[in-house]
Write a protein that holds these residues in place. Sequence first.
Motif, short mmCIF file in Angstrom:
data_model
loop_
_atom_site.label_atom_id
_atom_site.label_comp_id
_atom_site.label_asym_id
_atom_site.label_seq_id
_atom_site.Cartn_x
_atom_site.Cartn_y
_atom_site.Cartn_z
N GLU A 167 0.81 -1.20 0.00
CA GLU A 167 0.00 0.00 0.00
C GLU A 167 0.85 1.26 0.00
N VAL A 168 0.46 2.21 -0.83
CA VAL A 168 1.09 3.52 -0.83
C VAL A 168 -0.01 4.50 -0.46
N ARG A 169 0.22 5.25 0.62
CA ARG A 169 -0.79 6.17 1.11
C ARG A 169 -0.36 7.61 0.88
N VAL A 170 -1.22 8.37 0.27
CA VAL A 170 -0.90 9.78 0.00
C VAL A 170 -2.01 10.69 0.51
N GLN A 171 -1.63 11.92 0.76
CA GLN A 171 -2.61 12.94 1.11
C GLN A 171 -2.66 13.96 -0.01
N ILE A 172 -3.86 14.32 -0.39
CA ILE A 172 -4.03 15.31 -1.46
C ILE A 172 -4.90 16.45 -0.96
N GLY A 173 -4.41 17.64 -1.11
CA GLY A 173 -5.18 18.82 -0.75
C GLY A 173 -5.99 19.28 -1.94
N GLU A 201 -5.93 9.97 0.82
CA GLU A 201 -6.64 10.70 1.88
C GLU A 201 -6.77 12.14 1.42
N ARG A 202 -7.94 12.67 1.54
CA ARG A 202 -8.14 14.07 1.16
C ARG A 202 -7.96 14.95 2.38
N THR A 203 -7.07 15.91 2.27
CA THR A 203 -6.82 16.80 3.39
C THR A 203 -7.61 18.10 3.20
N PRO A 204 -7.99 18.72 4.30
CA PRO A 204 -8.78 19.94 4.19
C PRO A 204 -7.95 21.14 3.76
#
Length: 123
Positions: free
Chosen positions: A28-34, A65-68
């Motif tokens: 798994e590769v986990r990223v956060q996107i704004g 993951e969507r960041t605020p």
Amino acid sequence: MHEWSFARKLLQQATGICHANGARHCLEVRVQIGPLSGIEATLLESAFEQLASDHELAPTRLVIERTPLVVRCRDCAAESELSDFDFYCRLCGGRAVQVVAGDQLQLVSVTVDDAALMIKGTT
Ligand SMILES: [Zn+2]
């Protein structure tokens, strides 16, 4: 199409991390996107899926993951989480705000076998 180059970059980073830790597969590769990153999550997902399908690390899953979107007020220094693109301070109503979060694409973790390798990297 930023998404393809980002997907390629993410795979490269994951490969480097897996090799450094002696892992053969990356689960798994986990990223956060704004919301201001300019990255379309669904496009990134499909680009990553295609690139990862015949990659040496496969099978690899991309988790987004969507960041605020967060702004800081220049007048009262309060931070506001925006649910839309209406840029003003939610505390004092001031328009002089600065984006402090939400404009990034960030690699958060890479999971190999059962271990999640926490990392802090910005692509
Ligand atoms: Zn304010």
